[in-house]
Design an enzyme around this catalytic site. Sequence first.
Site, PDB file in Angstrom:
ATOM      1  CB  ALA A  17      -0.833  -0.078   1.254  1.00 19.70           C
ATOM      2  CG  LEU A 149      -2.637   7.686   0.758  1.00 19.66           C
ATOM      3  CD1 LEU A 149      -3.721   7.466  -0.301  1.00 19.66           C
ATOM      4  CD2 LEU A 149      -1.625   8.720   0.267  1.00 19.66           C
ATOM      5  CB  SER A 150      -2.100   3.707   1.091  1.00 21.68           C
ATOM      6  OG  SER A 150      -1.623   2.484   0.590  1.00 21.68           O
ATOM      7  CB  ALA A 151      -0.476   1.499   5.144  1.00 22.34           C
TER       8      ALA A 151
END
Length: 389
Positions: A17, A149-151
């Site tokens: 990620a 965001l992401s992770a």
Amino acid sequence: MSVRRPATAVLTAAVVAAVAVVGLSSAGPARAASLQEVTGFGTNPGNLQMFRYVPDGLPAGRPVVVALHGCTQNATAYAAGTGWTKLAEQWRFSVVFPQQRTGNNLNSCFNWFEPGDTRRGAGEPLSIKQMVDRTRQDTGAGAAYASGLSAGGAMTSVLLATYPDVFSGGGVVAGLPHGCATSVVQAYGCMSPGVNLTPAQWGDRVRAAHSGGPRPKVSIWHGTADTTVVPANADELVEQWTDVHGTDQTPEVSDTVAGYPHRVYGGVVELYRITGMGHGHPVDPGSGPAQCGAVGAYVLDVNICSAYHMGRFWGLDAGSPTPTTTSTGTTPRPPYTATASGTATQHYVAGRVGVADYNTLGARYGYLAAFTLYRCSAGWTDKPDCSPL
């Protein structure tokens, strides 16, 4: 504090990620307030660092937003790129930027897939909750919200599931549902090709994290061309949180915002599909009130400021202080305490009006035209003198 992650386990970290945003530049003019590190904020079982942005002169009772970076990022870059500090000045709230340590995860990813970091009262979620507690102690902050965001988006899912009594709303950008993985191998599978469960199965994983409520409002953002965390994860997130809230998967609002498909479910879950966007955080650099951010790796200019729209969905734009002074001294406050501009649908989604007033306003202004509402003691109205709708 001991380091808890062996290097072999962290490699996923990237849990790709992966979000590399080390070189972002700050947008907008310099401010007196700045990002500051805060130490000694609690037992910190997750061994995280805490950074915080507090606008000068912030009154007590204003909200606090937690903003979680992605892999290979840090707090400074994330603060500079995403636009949260600009909005903190604009709407008057504080922002906490947790920062992962490479000793916990070689790629600086939050460990959203580690069993010790996905439980209430333990690991990284407890450290972040302690950051919110410290901010409330220091600044008198009120309601708390989380985004990432992401992770960082996946860790936001963890926070919303484990601490619904702390967070009133959340924003998951290119992230994953809570409870998708309990190991590195599973984490990769969640990212791509994704895991398909029923809404009830997803909802059960949230309820197992903490049985209490009320549950937070959730704003979900995903690029349709994301090959790192596949877009199917956005659909699973919608299923998870609509089930938790007890609403169905049929949106009552289906419109476009800045040209992108937008759906709202039960007024408590929303989904933005950013057509053609890859893996990243949507921004719209500029000085306008609805603009924010600075372009960088995985921070993408797609002409929509996701932080702005998340904040409106949570209601951060409501009740921000109204200026009361001029060059000649103090002037009387208007009868209203805040204003908000939007379409009838946007006002309804933000919770400013109910169904009956939504229909009244739609008939009065049209459902696609933006107009101003004024926050008064009796509620929101379209009359600046605070007379009823």
